[in-house]
Design a protein around this motif. Sequence first.
Motif, PDB file in Angstrom:
ATOM      1  N   HIS A 160       0.833  -1.201   0.000  1.00 45.92           N
ATOM      2  CA  HIS A 160       0.000   0.000   0.000  1.00 45.92           C
ATOM      3  C   HIS A 160       0.871   1.256   0.000  1.00 45.92           C
ATOM      4  O   HIS A 160       0.596   2.219  -0.748  1.00 45.92           O
ATOM      5  CB  HIS A 160      -0.926  -0.001   1.218  1.00 45.92           C
ATOM      6  CG  HIS A 160      -1.734   1.265   1.353  1.00 45.92           C
ATOM      7  ND1 HIS A 160      -2.817   1.537   0.543  1.00 45.92           N
ATOM      8  CD2 HIS A 160      -1.585   2.343   2.189  1.00 45.92           C
ATOM      9  CE1 HIS A 160      -3.312   2.723   0.859  1.00 45.92           C
ATOM     10  NE2 HIS A 160      -2.588   3.227   1.869  1.00 45.92           N
ATOM     11  N   LEU A 161       1.934   1.269   0.793  1.00 39.48           N
ATOM     12  CA  LEU A 161       2.829   2.423   0.833  1.00 39.48           C
ATOM     13  C   LEU A 161       3.558   2.611  -0.495  1.00 39.48           C
ATOM     14  O   LEU A 161       3.773   3.743  -0.950  1.00 39.48           O
ATOM     15  CB  LEU A 161       3.832   2.265   1.972  1.00 39.48           C
ATOM     16  CG  LEU A 161       3.263   2.340   3.394  1.00 39.48           C
ATOM     17  CD1 LEU A 161       4.320   1.953   4.420  1.00 39.48           C
ATOM     18  CD2 LEU A 161       2.719   3.742   3.678  1.00 39.48           C
ATOM     19  N   LEU A 162       3.929   1.508  -1.132  1.00 35.88           N
ATOM     20  CA  LEU A 162       4.594   1.595  -2.437  1.00 35.88           C
ATOM     21  C   LEU A 162       3.646   2.156  -3.492  1.00 35.88           C
ATOM     22  O   LEU A 162       4.025   3.009  -4.303  1.00 35.88           O
ATOM     23  CB  LEU A 162       5.098   0.209  -2.857  1.00 35.88           C
ATOM     24  CG  LEU A 162       6.351  -0.301  -2.138  1.00 35.88           C
ATOM     25  CD1 LEU A 162       6.551  -1.787  -2.411  1.00 35.88           C
ATOM     26  CD2 LEU A 162       7.577   0.485  -2.593  1.00 35.88           C
ATOM     27  N   LYS A 163       2.409   1.674  -3.496  1.00 36.51           N
ATOM     28  CA  LYS A 163       1.421   2.180  -4.460  1.00 36.51           C
ATOM     29  C   LYS A 163       1.231   3.678  -4.291  1.00 36.51           C
ATOM     30  O   LYS A 163       1.225   4.441  -5.268  1.00 36.51           O
ATOM     31  CB  LYS A 163       0.088   1.464  -4.269  1.00 36.51           C
ATOM     32  CG  LYS A 163      -1.000   1.915  -5.244  1.00 36.51           C
ATOM     33  CD  LYS A 163      -2.384   1.506  -4.788  1.00 36.51           C
ATOM     34  CE  LYS A 163      -2.868   2.419  -3.665  1.00 36.51           C
ATOM     35  NZ  LYS A 163      -4.307   2.208  -3.351  1.00 36.51           N
ATOM     36  N   LYS A 164       1.119   4.122  -3.051  1.00 37.45           N
ATOM     37  CA  LYS A 164       0.905   5.533  -2.752  1.00 37.45           C
ATOM     38  C   LYS A 164       2.088   6.375  -3.228  1.00 37.45           C
ATOM     39  O   LYS A 164       1.908   7.448  -3.821  1.00 37.45           O
ATOM     40  CB  LYS A 164       0.686   5.706  -1.252  1.00 37.45           C
ATOM     41  CG  LYS A 164       0.365   7.128  -0.819  1.00 37.45           C
ATOM     42  CD  LYS A 164       0.113   7.173   0.686  1.00 37.45           C
ATOM     43  CE  LYS A 164      -0.149   8.617   1.144  1.00 37.45           C
ATOM     44  NZ  LYS A 164      -0.347   8.689   2.614  1.00 37.45           N
ATOM     45  N   GLN A 165       3.310   5.880  -2.990  1.00 40.45           N
ATOM     46  CA  GLN A 165       4.496   6.629  -3.399  1.00 40.45           C
ATOM     47  C   GLN A 165       4.609   6.711  -4.918  1.00 40.45           C
ATOM     48  O   GLN A 165       4.989   7.751  -5.468  1.00 40.45           O
ATOM     49  CB  GLN A 165       5.757   5.977  -2.825  1.00 40.45           C
ATOM     50  CG  GLN A 165       7.050   6.701  -3.163  1.00 40.45           C
ATOM     51  CD  GLN A 165       7.044   8.132  -2.668  1.00 40.45           C
ATOM     52  OE1 GLN A 165       6.905   8.380  -1.480  1.00 40.45           O
ATOM     53  NE2 GLN A 165       7.181   9.087  -3.581  1.00 40.45           N
ATOM     54  N   LEU A 166       4.294   5.636  -5.608  1.00 40.02           N
ATOM     55  CA  LEU A 166       4.352   5.648  -7.070  1.00 40.02           C
ATOM     56  C   LEU A 166       3.410   6.695  -7.642  1.00 40.02           C
ATOM     57  O   LEU A 166       3.743   7.394  -8.615  1.00 40.02           O
ATOM     58  CB  LEU A 166       4.006   4.264  -7.628  1.00 40.02           C
ATOM     59  CG  LEU A 166       5.055   3.162  -7.443  1.00 40.02           C
ATOM     60  CD1 LEU A 166       4.480   1.808  -7.852  1.00 40.02           C
ATOM     61  CD2 LEU A 166       6.316   3.468  -8.236  1.00 40.02           C
ATOM     62  N   ILE A 167       2.241   6.823  -7.072  1.00 36.99           N
ATOM     63  CA  ILE A 167       1.272   7.813  -7.555  1.00 36.99           C
ATOM     64  C   ILE A 167       1.753   9.226  -7.260  1.00 36.99           C
ATOM     65  O   ILE A 167       1.646  10.129  -8.103  1.00 36.99           O
ATOM     66  CB  ILE A 167      -0.111   7.556  -6.924  1.00 36.99           C
ATOM     67  CG1 ILE A 167      -0.685   6.226  -7.434  1.00 36.99           C
ATOM     68  CG2 ILE A 167      -1.075   8.699  -7.239  1.00 36.99           C
ATOM     69  CD1 ILE A 167      -1.961   5.798  -6.731  1.00 36.99           C
ATOM     70  N   GLU A 168       2.333   9.442  -6.063  1.00 35.88           N
ATOM     71  CA  GLU A 168       2.774  10.789  -5.674  1.00 35.88           C
ATOM     72  C   GLU A 168       4.040  11.209  -6.408  1.00 35.88           C
ATOM     73  O   GLU A 168       4.135  12.331  -6.901  1.00 35.88           O
ATOM     74  CB  GLU A 168       3.012  10.830  -4.161  1.00 35.88           C
ATOM     75  CG  GLU A 168       1.729  10.708  -3.340  1.00 35.88           C
ATOM     76  CD  GLU A 168       2.019  10.683  -1.849  1.00 35.88           C
ATOM     77  OE1 GLU A 168       3.222  10.732  -1.468  1.00 35.88           O
ATOM     78  OE2 GLU A 168       1.060  10.608  -1.066  1.00 35.88           O
TER      79      GLU A 168
END
Length: 673
Positions: free
Chosen positions: A585-593
């Motif tokens: 979940h943290l990786l997905k969020k960082q990729l989007i940001e």
Amino acid sequence: MNFNQTWFLKFVPIVLPMSITCLAIARHSSKFSFIPNHYDIQIRPILDPGEDAGSQNTAPAIVKIIGVTRNKTNLLRFYSYGLEVDPNSIKINCLISINGIEGSLNVSNVSKVNNDKELVIQLRNEAAEGDELEVYMEYLITIGNWGGNLVYSKCQSEECQNSIIVGTRFQMEHKYVSYTWIWRAFPSVENINIPKSEDSGSFKATFSLTIIRKDAQKSVSNAEIISSTPDPNHEGWVLDKYSETEKISPDMLSFVVFSNYSTLTIESTNVTIRVHAASSYLQNGRALFAAEIGTTLMNFLEEYLNASISSYGKMKLDFVIPSVWIPLASWKVCYFSPNSPTRTILVDEKNTTRSRIVVANNIVTCVVENWAYQAGENCLSAGIKLYLKQLAMERLSTLTNTPTDTVTYFEEFRQAFYITNVDSLRPYKSWGIMRMLKGFLNRLSSQSFLQSYFHLANENDEGITDEILIDRMKEVLPLIGDAFPSWCGNVGYPLIKIGKLNESHIILSQEPFKLDDDNNDSMKNITWNIPISVNINGYEKYWGNLYWLNSKTHLVAQKITSSVILLNPRGTGYYRVLYDEELYHLLKKQLIENAKLFHQEGRAQLLEDAFAFARSGYISIQTTLNLTQYLENEKEIVVWETVLQHLEPIRHRLSSHPSGYKSFMTHIHKQKE
């Protein structure tokens, strides 16, 4: 066939030195009891009718083979498929005898076995183990378009001006490995049917070749011509005598004879490069680029590796462009297609960037195959070839405005993850191990390691085995050398699982990765010594005492309440990484940001792993697709190439589920837009 003995008498005699030292006897399980260490071969290809030298489309030939018996025997076996050996010509001499009995050995019987592929010579008396024998044979080779023992081709088009070429047959084994069917040109114990476990390096020998050709023809082979003299027995014929080769396996030997060909030559202090082709192919400088970069690369690798591919002074490479043959990299001679858009070394009429990239890739392959060949086959050899190709392309990109194809080399590495657990695709695994080693070392250390590797190759005529390689790595790279056996010896590759244990610790574990439904319990206790690198909130580093993960599980003190953790951040590790739900979940969020917080090849490897996990049932396809939500902002081709490789199989699998298929296609179209 009835032999006309007179044509044998018209050959110029071959004189060999009698003071040949005994070589160490190779120990094998093979049925071959006689291992050659030197061949002296004389071949006369006849292409025209009415020649007093012999019949059209045949090649009368003589071979003298010097070798050592590795056990007491009265049988000598040779592969001789399609060769018409004159049994009355066979003579066996014992040059050096363990028992002190030297001289002629009587032949009691000569037969063909194994569907006429093998020649068996039976001696009246047994030769002792370790005897050095000289075997003399006269024989006839057939020449045909594809059915003969030598390949003949006459180009009828105006472009190649009726050029004619005849030479060695060959076969493609792997897109980076090809070999000649040289055993179709002379009796030999080397053959593609000998198992790899026999260590083909131990069948290496030196070769002295004489090609007898017409005045208007030219010949090319692996060594340099040391003399071209008129044939005293046949007017209008010339004897091209070649220098003795280095010790090579017979399947790297090749030769061609051609007419209506021209030659472009470029020389530097240490290197000679020649391009042989129909004159029209050499017009307008179309082959000049290949010759120039060939010279550049040979000089570059000699300097970078502090080594040479030649034991006899100046290095050379010949590039031959026949009209129809498939590409082949033999020892110091490479063959290329003239018209194939991907296999040529001729730039197009407009000298486009695309055509220069194709030519550069093909020349790099030829040059690197020649450099890497001397080291033999081991668990790093294919990977070292790929690394040398990358170095060579990087060198060319700075000199010729030829961009390095990052996608191609990442794709080669990606294939290493799809080997089976029986390790049937050793070259792919080698690429994975070498890329990881390169990522672990800095550029200077990598160069030092490669120099040591090729010096080791020069010290071992038979090549570098896994055991020799590991011993040298322990010597020059102690930390890596101690860990290396687990990568050479274990089948498959590891899966690293990383998850949150509590607010202050994470836990890592390793196990063999299982592709699809592999339930091989014998692998469950395998472990690797794994170099771990990590990106934490944009900062790449190695984790102190976790420099190597060498046990089943390991705890790491790391506050991860809001930390974004990416293992293998540059995609160099030869392992897959499976995160727990919170870390994904943290990786997905960082990729989007801000996806650029991670290196492009790290992003590609993260997605590659996620798709593989979905396929193998480790995670759901939805978890994988969540990681792709940022792709509308992704600009790097290497990432998109990785994703697109996986989308079509997923689309096909979901096509039978209307609701899931519709959601999937909506998601993909949104990312493409």
